[in-house]
Design an enzyme around this catalytic site. Sequence first.
Site, PDB file in Angstrom:
ATOM      1  N   CYS A  65       0.836  -1.202   0.000  1.00  0.00           N
ATOM      2  CA  CYS A  65       0.000   0.000   0.000  1.00  0.00           C
ATOM      3  C   CYS A  65       0.870   1.252   0.000  1.00  0.00           C
ATOM      4  O   CYS A  65       1.846   1.332   0.742  1.00  0.00           O
ATOM      5  CB  CYS A  65      -0.918   0.012   1.218  1.00  0.00           C
ATOM      6  SG  CYS A  65      -2.051   1.412   1.237  1.00  0.00           S
ATOM      7  N   CYS A  69      -0.509   5.032   6.806  1.00  0.00           N
ATOM      8  CA  CYS A  69      -1.287   4.908   8.035  1.00  0.00           C
ATOM      9  C   CYS A  69      -0.459   4.154   9.097  1.00  0.00           C
ATOM     10  O   CYS A  69      -0.087   2.996   8.893  1.00  0.00           O
ATOM     11  CB  CYS A  69      -2.586   4.161   7.765  1.00  0.00           C
ATOM     12  SG  CYS A  69      -3.575   4.890   6.431  1.00  0.00           S
ATOM     13  N   CYS A  72      -1.133   0.452  10.369  1.00  0.00           N
ATOM     14  CA  CYS A  72      -1.400  -0.615   9.407  1.00  0.00           C
ATOM     15  C   CYS A  72      -0.153  -1.412   9.048  1.00  0.00           C
ATOM     16  O   CYS A  72       0.884  -0.845   8.686  1.00  0.00           O
ATOM     17  CB  CYS A  72      -2.024  -0.017   8.146  1.00  0.00           C
ATOM     18  SG  CYS A  72      -2.543  -1.280   6.955  1.00  0.00           S
ATOM     19  N   CYS A 109     -16.968  -9.320   3.650  1.00  0.00           N
ATOM     20  CA  CYS A 109     -16.328  -8.016   3.496  1.00  0.00           C
ATOM     21  C   CYS A 109     -15.112  -8.181   2.588  1.00  0.00           C
ATOM     22  O   CYS A 109     -14.144  -8.870   2.944  1.00  0.00           O
ATOM     23  CB  CYS A 109     -15.904  -7.467   4.847  1.00  0.00           C
ATOM     24  SG  CYS A 109     -17.276  -7.350   6.022  1.00  0.00           S
ATOM     25  N   CYS A 142     -19.999  -6.424   1.415  1.00  0.00           N
ATOM     26  CA  CYS A 142     -19.488  -5.089   1.735  1.00  0.00           C
ATOM     27  C   CYS A 142     -18.120  -4.940   1.089  1.00  0.00           C
ATOM     28  O   CYS A 142     -17.280  -5.836   1.195  1.00  0.00           O
ATOM     29  CB  CYS A 142     -19.375  -4.912   3.245  1.00  0.00           C
ATOM     30  SG  CYS A 142     -18.720  -3.298   3.769  1.00  0.00           S
ATOM     31  N   CYS A 202     -20.709   1.799   6.288  1.00  0.00           N
ATOM     32  CA  CYS A 202     -20.061   1.136   7.416  1.00  0.00           C
ATOM     33  C   CYS A 202     -18.813   1.937   7.740  1.00  0.00           C
ATOM     34  O   CYS A 202     -17.934   2.092   6.876  1.00  0.00           O
ATOM     35  CB  CYS A 202     -19.711  -0.307   7.038  1.00  0.00           C
ATOM     36  SG  CYS A 202     -18.743  -1.198   8.270  1.00  0.00           S
ATOM     37  N   ARG A 272     -19.935  -3.487  15.770  1.00  0.00           N
ATOM     38  CA  ARG A 272     -19.176  -4.703  15.474  1.00  0.00           C
ATOM     39  C   ARG A 272     -17.843  -4.701  16.211  1.00  0.00           C
ATOM     40  O   ARG A 272     -17.084  -3.728  16.130  1.00  0.00           O
ATOM     41  CB  ARG A 272     -18.921  -4.803  13.973  1.00  0.00           C
ATOM     42  CG  ARG A 272     -18.216  -6.096  13.539  1.00  0.00           C
ATOM     43  CD  ARG A 272     -18.033  -6.119  12.029  1.00  0.00           C
ATOM     44  NE  ARG A 272     -19.281  -5.783  11.363  1.00  0.00           N
ATOM     45  CZ  ARG A 272     -19.358  -5.034  10.264  1.00  0.00           C
ATOM     46  NH1 ARG A 272     -18.263  -4.532   9.720  1.00  0.00           N
ATOM     47  NH2 ARG A 272     -20.534  -4.780   9.717  1.00  0.00           N
TER      48      ARG A 272
END
Length: 385
Positions: A65, A69, A72, A109, A142, A202, A272
Amino acid sequence: MDLLNTLVDKGLRRETPTRAEALAVLATSDDELLDVVAAAGKVRRHWFGRRVKLNYLVNLKSGLCPEDCSYCSQRLGSKADILKYTWLKPDEASRAAAAGLAGGAKRVCLVASGRGPTDRDVDRVSDTIKAIKEQNEDVEVCACLGLLSDGQAERLREAGADAYNHNLNTSESTYGEITTTHTYADRVDTVRKAHAAGLSACSGLIAGMGETDEDLVDVVFSLRELDPDSVPVNFLIPFEGTPLAKEWNLTPQRCLRILAMVRFVCPDVEVRIAGGREVHLRTMQPLALHLANSIFLGDYLTSEGQAGKADLEMIADAGFEVEGAGEVTLPEHRAGGGCGSHAGGGVCGTAPASAPAPAASADEPRPDLVAVRRRGAGTDLAPNA
Protein backbone atom coordinates in the site's frame (compact mmCIF):
# COMPACT_ATOMS: atom_id res chain seq x y z
CA MET A 1 -25.80 5.07 39.07
CA ASP A 2 -27.92 7.99 37.86
CA LEU A 3 -25.60 8.28 34.85
CA LEU A 4 -26.33 4.75 33.67
CA ASN A 5 -30.08 5.05 34.22
CA THR A 6 -30.05 8.24 32.15
CA LEU A 7 -28.03 6.59 29.38
CA VAL A 8 -30.33 3.57 29.23
CA ASP A 9 -33.39 5.82 28.99
CA LYS A 10 -31.76 7.84 26.20
CA GLY A 11 -30.65 4.70 24.37
CA LEU A 12 -34.15 3.25 24.35
CA ARG A 13 -35.42 6.54 22.90
CA ARG A 14 -32.58 6.81 20.34
CA GLU A 15 -31.55 10.06 22.01
CA THR A 16 -27.90 11.10 21.77
CA PRO A 17 -26.12 11.41 25.13
CA THR A 18 -24.12 14.51 25.92
CA ARG A 19 -20.39 14.53 25.45
CA ALA A 20 -20.01 14.79 29.22
CA GLU A 21 -22.04 11.60 29.64
CA ALA A 22 -20.00 9.75 27.01
CA LEU A 23 -16.77 10.83 28.68
CA ALA A 24 -18.14 9.75 32.06
CA VAL A 25 -18.62 6.20 30.74
CA LEU A 26 -14.94 6.03 29.79
CA ALA A 27 -13.99 7.40 33.22
CA THR A 28 -15.88 4.76 35.24
CA SER A 29 -13.84 2.53 37.52
CA ASP A 30 -13.23 -1.19 37.21
CA ASP A 31 -15.50 -1.65 40.26
CA GLU A 32 -18.34 -0.16 38.19
CA LEU A 33 -17.57 -2.11 35.02
CA LEU A 34 -20.26 -4.79 35.33
CA ASP A 35 -22.85 -2.10 36.00
CA VAL A 36 -21.76 -0.32 32.81
CA VAL A 37 -21.94 -3.54 30.78
CA ALA A 38 -25.37 -4.40 32.20
CA ALA A 39 -26.73 -0.93 31.37
CA ALA A 40 -25.39 -0.88 27.80
CA GLY A 41 -26.57 -4.48 27.43
CA LYS A 42 -30.16 -3.35 28.01
CA VAL A 43 -29.86 -0.97 25.08
CA ARG A 44 -28.23 -3.63 22.89
CA ARG A 45 -30.95 -6.19 23.66
CA HIS A 46 -33.75 -3.68 23.13
CA TRP A 47 -32.70 -3.07 19.51
CA PHE A 48 -31.01 -6.36 18.57
CA GLY A 49 -32.20 -9.01 21.01
CA ARG A 50 -29.61 -11.71 21.61
CA ARG A 51 -28.63 -12.05 17.96
CA VAL A 52 -24.98 -11.87 16.85
CA LYS A 53 -24.26 -11.12 13.21
CA LEU A 54 -21.21 -12.86 11.76
CA ASN A 55 -19.04 -11.16 9.14
CA TYR A 56 -16.17 -12.68 7.18
CA LEU A 57 -13.17 -10.85 5.74
CA VAL A 58 -11.59 -11.67 2.39
CA ASN A 59 -8.36 -9.79 1.77
CA LEU A 60 -8.40 -9.35 -2.01
CA LYS A 61 -4.97 -7.71 -2.19
CA SER A 62 -2.53 -7.81 0.69
CA GLY A 63 0.30 -5.38 1.45
CA LEU A 64 2.01 -3.08 -1.05
CA CYS A 65 0.00 0.00 0.00
CA PRO A 66 1.32 3.50 -0.86
CA GLU A 67 -0.41 5.12 2.15
CA ASP A 68 1.41 5.71 5.44
CA CYS A 69 -1.29 4.91 8.04
CA SER A 70 0.78 4.30 11.18
CA TYR A 71 -1.44 1.53 12.54
CA CYS A 72 -1.40 -0.61 9.41
CA SER A 73 0.83 -3.61 8.72
CA GLN A 74 0.27 -3.07 4.96
CA ARG A 75 1.45 0.56 4.99
CA LEU A 76 4.22 2.13 2.95
CA GLY A 77 7.49 1.23 4.65
CA SER A 78 6.00 -1.47 6.87
CA LYS A 79 8.51 -4.06 8.01
CA ALA A 80 5.80 -6.37 9.32
CA ASP A 81 6.32 -9.89 7.98
CA ILE A 82 2.85 -10.23 6.46
CA LEU A 83 1.52 -12.02 3.40
CA LYS A 84 1.88 -9.92 0.25
CA TYR A 85 -0.01 -10.69 -2.95
CA THR A 86 -1.81 -8.88 -5.72
CA TRP A 87 -5.50 -9.19 -6.66
CA LEU A 88 -7.25 -12.51 -6.12
CA LYS A 89 -9.21 -13.70 -9.12
CA PRO A 90 -13.02 -13.69 -8.73
CA ASP A 91 -13.20 -17.48 -8.39
CA GLU A 92 -10.43 -17.46 -5.75
CA ALA A 93 -12.22 -14.75 -3.77
CA SER A 94 -15.53 -16.60 -4.11
CA ARG A 95 -13.99 -19.78 -2.71
CA ALA A 96 -12.53 -17.82 0.21
CA ALA A 97 -15.91 -16.25 0.90
CA ALA A 98 -17.61 -19.65 0.79
CA ALA A 99 -15.57 -20.81 3.79
CA GLY A 100 -16.89 -17.96 5.91
CA LEU A 101 -20.45 -18.47 4.73
CA ALA A 102 -20.23 -22.16 5.60
CA GLY A 103 -19.19 -21.09 9.10
CA GLY A 104 -22.34 -19.02 9.50
CA ALA A 105 -21.29 -15.60 8.21
CA LYS A 106 -24.08 -13.41 6.91
CA ARG A 107 -21.88 -10.71 5.37
CA VAL A 108 -18.68 -10.99 3.34
CA CYS A 109 -16.33 -8.02 3.50
CA LEU A 110 -14.09 -7.65 0.42
CA VAL A 111 -11.03 -5.60 1.31
CA ALA A 112 -8.11 -4.40 -0.80
CA SER A 113 -5.10 -2.40 0.31
CA GLY A 114 -4.30 0.86 -1.47
CA ARG A 115 -5.27 4.52 -1.55
CA GLY A 116 -8.39 3.79 -3.58
CA PRO A 117 -9.55 1.74 -6.56
CA THR A 118 -8.92 2.51 -10.19
CA ASP A 119 -11.82 2.00 -12.56
CA ARG A 120 -10.24 -1.31 -13.56
CA ASP A 121 -10.12 -2.29 -9.89
CA VAL A 122 -13.82 -1.53 -9.58
CA ASP A 123 -14.40 -3.85 -12.55
CA ARG A 124 -12.41 -6.61 -10.80
CA VAL A 125 -14.35 -6.23 -7.58
CA SER A 126 -17.64 -6.06 -9.45
CA ASP A 127 -16.84 -9.40 -11.09
CA THR A 128 -15.98 -10.82 -7.67
CA ILE A 129 -19.25 -9.58 -6.14
CA LYS A 130 -21.20 -11.19 -8.96
CA ALA A 131 -19.30 -14.48 -8.58
CA ILE A 132 -20.06 -14.58 -4.84
CA LYS A 133 -23.73 -13.74 -5.29
CA GLU A 134 -24.17 -16.34 -8.03
CA GLN A 135 -23.25 -18.98 -5.45
CA ASN A 136 -24.94 -17.32 -2.45
CA GLU A 137 -27.88 -15.17 -3.48
CA ASP A 138 -28.78 -13.94 0.02
CA VAL A 139 -25.29 -12.99 1.21
CA GLU A 140 -24.55 -9.36 2.06
CA VAL A 141 -21.40 -8.06 0.37
CA CYS A 142 -19.49 -5.09 1.74
CA ALA A 143 -16.59 -3.57 -0.22
CA CYS A 144 -13.67 -1.79 1.43
CA LEU A 145 -11.34 -0.43 -1.23
CA GLY A 146 -10.16 2.91 0.12
CA LEU A 147 -11.05 6.39 -1.10
CA LEU A 148 -13.73 6.45 -3.79
CA SER A 149 -13.81 8.65 -6.88
CA ASP A 150 -17.03 10.02 -8.32
CA GLY A 151 -19.28 7.32 -9.75
CA GLN A 152 -17.42 4.35 -8.26
CA ALA A 153 -19.87 3.78 -5.40
CA GLU A 154 -22.72 3.70 -7.92
CA ARG A 155 -20.89 1.11 -10.01
CA LEU A 156 -20.31 -1.11 -6.98
CA ARG A 157 -23.99 -0.82 -6.08
CA GLU A 158 -24.97 -1.82 -9.62
CA ALA A 159 -22.68 -4.85 -9.37
CA GLY A 160 -24.57 -6.04 -6.28
CA ALA A 161 -22.63 -4.56 -3.37
CA ASP A 162 -24.82 -3.96 -0.33
CA ALA A 163 -22.44 -1.87 1.77
CA TYR A 164 -19.20 0.07 1.73
CA ASN A 165 -16.73 0.32 4.61
CA HIS A 166 -14.42 3.25 5.20
CA ASN A 167 -13.42 3.96 8.78
CA LEU A 168 -12.73 7.39 10.27
CA ASN A 169 -10.35 5.65 12.70
CA THR A 170 -9.62 8.56 15.03
CA SER A 171 -10.62 12.14 15.77
CA GLU A 172 -10.22 14.88 13.19
CA SER A 173 -7.86 16.84 15.47
CA THR A 174 -5.35 13.98 15.75
CA TYR A 175 -5.79 12.39 12.31
CA GLY A 176 -2.70 14.09 10.87
CA GLU A 177 -0.55 12.42 13.53
CA ILE A 178 -1.65 8.97 12.30
CA THR A 179 -1.72 9.46 8.53
CA THR A 180 -0.19 12.11 6.24
CA THR A 181 -0.91 10.78 2.74
CA HIS A 182 -4.62 11.59 2.88
CA THR A 183 -6.88 13.61 5.16
CA TYR A 184 -9.74 13.05 7.55
CA ALA A 185 -11.93 15.02 5.15
CA ASP A 186 -11.07 12.52 2.40
CA ARG A 187 -12.45 9.72 4.57
CA VAL A 188 -15.63 11.62 5.41
CA ASP A 189 -16.15 12.31 1.70
CA THR A 190 -15.95 8.60 0.85
CA VAL A 191 -18.50 7.63 3.52
CA ARG A 192 -20.84 10.27 2.11
CA LYS A 193 -20.31 9.00 -1.44
CA ALA A 194 -21.27 5.49 -0.34
CA HIS A 195 -24.36 6.75 1.43
CA ALA A 196 -25.43 8.85 -1.54
CA ALA A 197 -25.11 5.85 -3.87
CA GLY A 198 -27.57 3.85 -1.80
CA LEU A 199 -24.95 1.64 -0.17
CA SER A 200 -25.24 0.86 3.51
CA ALA A 201 -22.46 2.92 5.07
CA CYS A 202 -20.06 1.14 7.42
CA SER A 203 -17.58 3.31 9.29
CA GLY A 204 -15.81 2.90 12.60
CA LEU A 205 -12.70 3.57 14.65
CA ILE A 206 -9.46 2.15 16.00
CA ALA A 207 -8.87 2.42 19.75
CA GLY A 208 -5.48 2.09 21.42
CA MET A 209 -3.35 4.38 19.24
CA GLY A 210 -2.45 6.71 22.10
CA GLU A 211 -5.62 8.77 21.80
CA THR A 212 -7.33 10.54 24.71
CA ASP A 213 -10.86 9.97 25.94
CA GLU A 214 -11.76 13.24 24.20
CA ASP A 215 -10.48 11.81 20.90
CA LEU A 216 -12.58 8.67 21.28
CA VAL A 217 -15.71 10.65 22.04
CA ASP A 218 -14.96 13.04 19.15
CA VAL A 219 -14.72 10.26 16.57
CA VAL A 220 -17.80 8.42 17.83
CA PHE A 221 -19.86 11.62 17.78
CA SER A 222 -18.56 12.31 14.26
CA LEU A 223 -19.67 8.83 13.25
CA ARG A 224 -23.08 9.47 14.75
CA GLU A 225 -23.39 12.57 12.56
CA LEU A 226 -22.40 10.58 9.45
CA ASP A 227 -25.01 8.01 10.47
CA PRO A 228 -23.52 4.71 9.23
CA ASP A 229 -25.60 1.57 9.61
CA SER A 230 -22.67 -0.30 11.16
CA VAL A 231 -19.78 0.87 13.33
CA PRO A 232 -16.79 -1.49 13.58
CA VAL A 233 -14.72 -0.95 16.72
CA ASN A 234 -11.13 -2.05 16.13
CA PHE A 235 -8.55 -2.38 18.88
CA LEU A 236 -5.04 -1.64 17.64
CA ILE A 237 -2.98 -4.71 16.83
CA PRO A 238 0.57 -3.43 17.47
CA PHE A 239 2.40 -5.19 14.65
CA GLU A 240 6.16 -5.32 14.94
CA GLY A 241 7.56 -3.31 12.04
CA THR A 242 4.96 -0.52 12.24
CA PRO A 243 5.27 2.90 13.96
CA LEU A 244 2.71 1.94 16.61
CA ALA A 245 4.31 -1.37 17.56
CA LYS A 246 4.94 -0.13 21.11
CA GLU A 247 1.41 1.18 21.72
CA TRP A 248 -0.05 -1.23 24.25
CA ASN A 249 -2.56 1.10 25.89
CA LEU A 250 -5.58 -1.15 26.29
CA THR A 251 -6.87 -3.39 29.04
CA PRO A 252 -9.87 -5.69 28.65
CA GLN A 253 -11.78 -3.35 30.97
CA ARG A 254 -10.88 -0.30 28.86
CA CYS A 255 -12.10 -2.10 25.72
CA LEU A 256 -15.43 -2.89 27.36
CA ARG A 257 -15.91 0.73 28.43
CA ILE A 258 -15.19 1.89 24.88
CA LEU A 259 -17.73 -0.55 23.44
CA ALA A 260 -20.31 0.57 26.02
CA MET A 261 -19.74 4.22 25.13
CA VAL A 262 -20.19 3.45 21.43
CA ARG A 263 -23.41 1.58 22.18
CA PHE A 264 -24.83 4.48 24.19
CA VAL A 265 -23.96 7.01 21.47
CA CYS A 266 -25.14 4.72 18.63
CA PRO A 267 -27.89 2.71 20.32
CA ASP A 268 -29.70 1.35 17.26
CA VAL A 269 -26.65 0.82 15.03
CA GLU A 270 -24.86 -2.45 14.30
CA VAL A 271 -21.83 -2.22 16.57
CA ARG A 272 -19.18 -4.70 15.47
CA ILE A 273 -16.22 -5.95 17.49
CA ALA A 274 -13.53 -5.95 14.82
CA GLY A 275 -9.76 -6.45 14.73
CA GLY A 276 -7.83 -6.93 17.97
CA ARG A 277 -10.57 -8.41 20.15
CA GLU A 278 -8.56 -11.56 20.86
CA VAL A 279 -5.42 -9.52 21.60
CA HIS A 280 -6.99 -7.05 24.02
CA LEU A 281 -10.32 -8.45 25.31
CA ARG A 282 -8.89 -11.96 25.65
CA THR A 283 -10.95 -14.05 28.09
CA MET A 284 -13.44 -11.18 28.50
CA GLN A 285 -14.65 -11.44 24.90
CA PRO A 286 -18.00 -13.00 25.92
CA LEU A 287 -18.84 -9.91 28.00
CA ALA A 288 -18.37 -7.78 24.89
CA LEU A 289 -21.27 -9.61 23.23
CA HIS A 290 -23.56 -7.83 25.68
CA LEU A 291 -22.46 -4.56 24.06
CA ALA A 292 -21.88 -5.35 20.39
CA ASN A 293 -24.24 -7.30 18.15
CA SER A 294 -21.73 -8.18 15.42
CA ILE A 295 -18.27 -9.75 15.15
CA PHE A 296 -15.84 -10.98 12.52
CA LEU A 297 -15.61 -14.74 12.23
CA GLY A 298 -12.13 -16.26 12.05
CA ASP A 299 -9.11 -14.36 10.72
CA TYR A 300 -8.57 -10.70 9.88
CA LEU A 301 -6.69 -9.07 7.00
CA THR A 302 -3.11 -9.83 8.02
CA SER A 303 -3.51 -11.37 11.48
CA GLU A 304 -5.07 -14.55 12.80
CA GLY A 305 -8.21 -14.59 14.89
CA GLN A 306 -9.31 -17.34 17.21
CA ALA A 307 -10.70 -20.49 15.61
CA GLY A 308 -14.06 -20.02 13.94
CA LYS A 309 -15.40 -22.95 15.97
CA ALA A 310 -14.34 -21.17 19.16
CA ASP A 311 -16.23 -18.04 18.04
CA LEU A 312 -19.41 -20.06 17.59
CA GLU A 313 -18.98 -21.83 20.93
CA MET A 314 -18.37 -18.48 22.66
CA ILE A 315 -21.61 -17.07 21.25
CA ALA A 316 -23.62 -20.10 22.34
CA ASP A 317 -22.03 -20.33 25.79
CA ALA A 318 -22.75 -16.65 26.44
CA GLY A 319 -26.43 -17.23 25.72
CA PHE A 320 -26.55 -15.56 22.31
CA GLU A 321 -27.50 -16.90 18.89
CA VAL A 322 -26.08 -16.44 15.40
CA GLU A 323 -28.23 -14.19 13.25
CA GLY A 324 -29.67 -16.04 10.28
CA ALA A 325 -29.33 -14.99 6.65
CA GLY A 326 -33.06 -14.36 6.44
CA GLU A 327 -33.17 -12.09 9.50
CA VAL A 328 -33.02 -8.31 9.26
CA THR A 329 -30.16 -6.89 11.31
CA LEU A 330 -31.22 -3.29 11.78
CA PRO A 331 -34.37 -2.05 13.54
CA GLU A 332 -37.29 -1.33 11.24
CA HIS A 333 -36.97 2.46 11.49
CA ARG A 334 -33.46 2.27 9.98
CA ALA A 335 -34.50 0.20 6.97
CA GLY A 336 -34.62 3.21 4.67
CA GLY A 337 -31.32 4.62 5.91
CA GLY A 338 -30.78 7.16 8.65
CA CYS A 339 -30.72 6.70 12.39
CA GLY A 340 -34.39 7.58 12.88
CA SER A 341 -33.61 10.43 15.27
CA HIS A 342 -33.50 13.28 12.77
CA ALA A 343 -37.22 14.03 12.99
CA GLY A 344 -37.86 17.73 13.12
CA GLY A 345 -34.55 18.58 11.53
CA GLY A 346 -32.33 17.60 14.45
CA VAL A 347 -28.72 16.54 13.83
CA CYS A 348 -27.15 13.54 15.53
CA GLY A 349 -24.19 14.13 17.74
CA THR A 350 -24.65 17.74 18.80
CA ALA A 351 -23.72 18.30 22.43
CA PRO A 352 -21.76 20.71 24.61
CA ALA A 353 -18.02 20.31 25.15
CA SER A 354 -16.63 18.92 28.40
CA ALA A 355 -13.40 18.53 30.29
CA PRO A 356 -11.13 15.57 29.44
CA ALA A 357 -11.51 12.42 31.52
CA PRO A 358 -8.60 10.68 33.23
CA ALA A 359 -6.58 8.33 31.03
CA ALA A 360 -6.75 4.60 31.67
CA SER A 361 -3.70 2.73 32.87
CA ALA A 362 -1.70 0.94 30.17
CA ASP A 363 -1.79 -2.81 29.72
CA GLU A 364 1.35 -4.90 29.67
CA PRO A 365 2.62 -5.50 26.11
CA ARG A 366 1.61 -8.91 24.76
CA PRO A 367 3.33 -9.31 21.37
CA ASP A 368 2.95 -13.07 21.79
CA LEU A 369 -0.76 -12.59 21.07
CA VAL A 370 -0.17 -11.05 17.63
CA ALA A 371 -0.13 -13.88 15.09
CA VAL A 372 0.47 -13.01 11.43
CA ARG A 373 -2.00 -14.67 9.10
CA ARG A 374 -0.41 -17.50 7.06
CA ARG A 375 -3.55 -19.27 5.84
CA GLY A 376 -6.63 -18.59 3.76
CA ALA A 377 -6.78 -16.00 0.97
CA GLY A 378 -3.49 -15.68 -0.90
CA THR A 379 -2.17 -19.05 0.31
CA ASP A 380 -2.69 -22.74 -0.42
CA LEU A 381 -3.86 -23.43 3.13
CA ALA A 382 -7.45 -23.73 4.32
CA PRO A 383 -8.93 -20.57 5.85
CA ASN A 384 -9.99 -20.21 9.46
CA ALA A 385 -13.78 -20.15 9.50
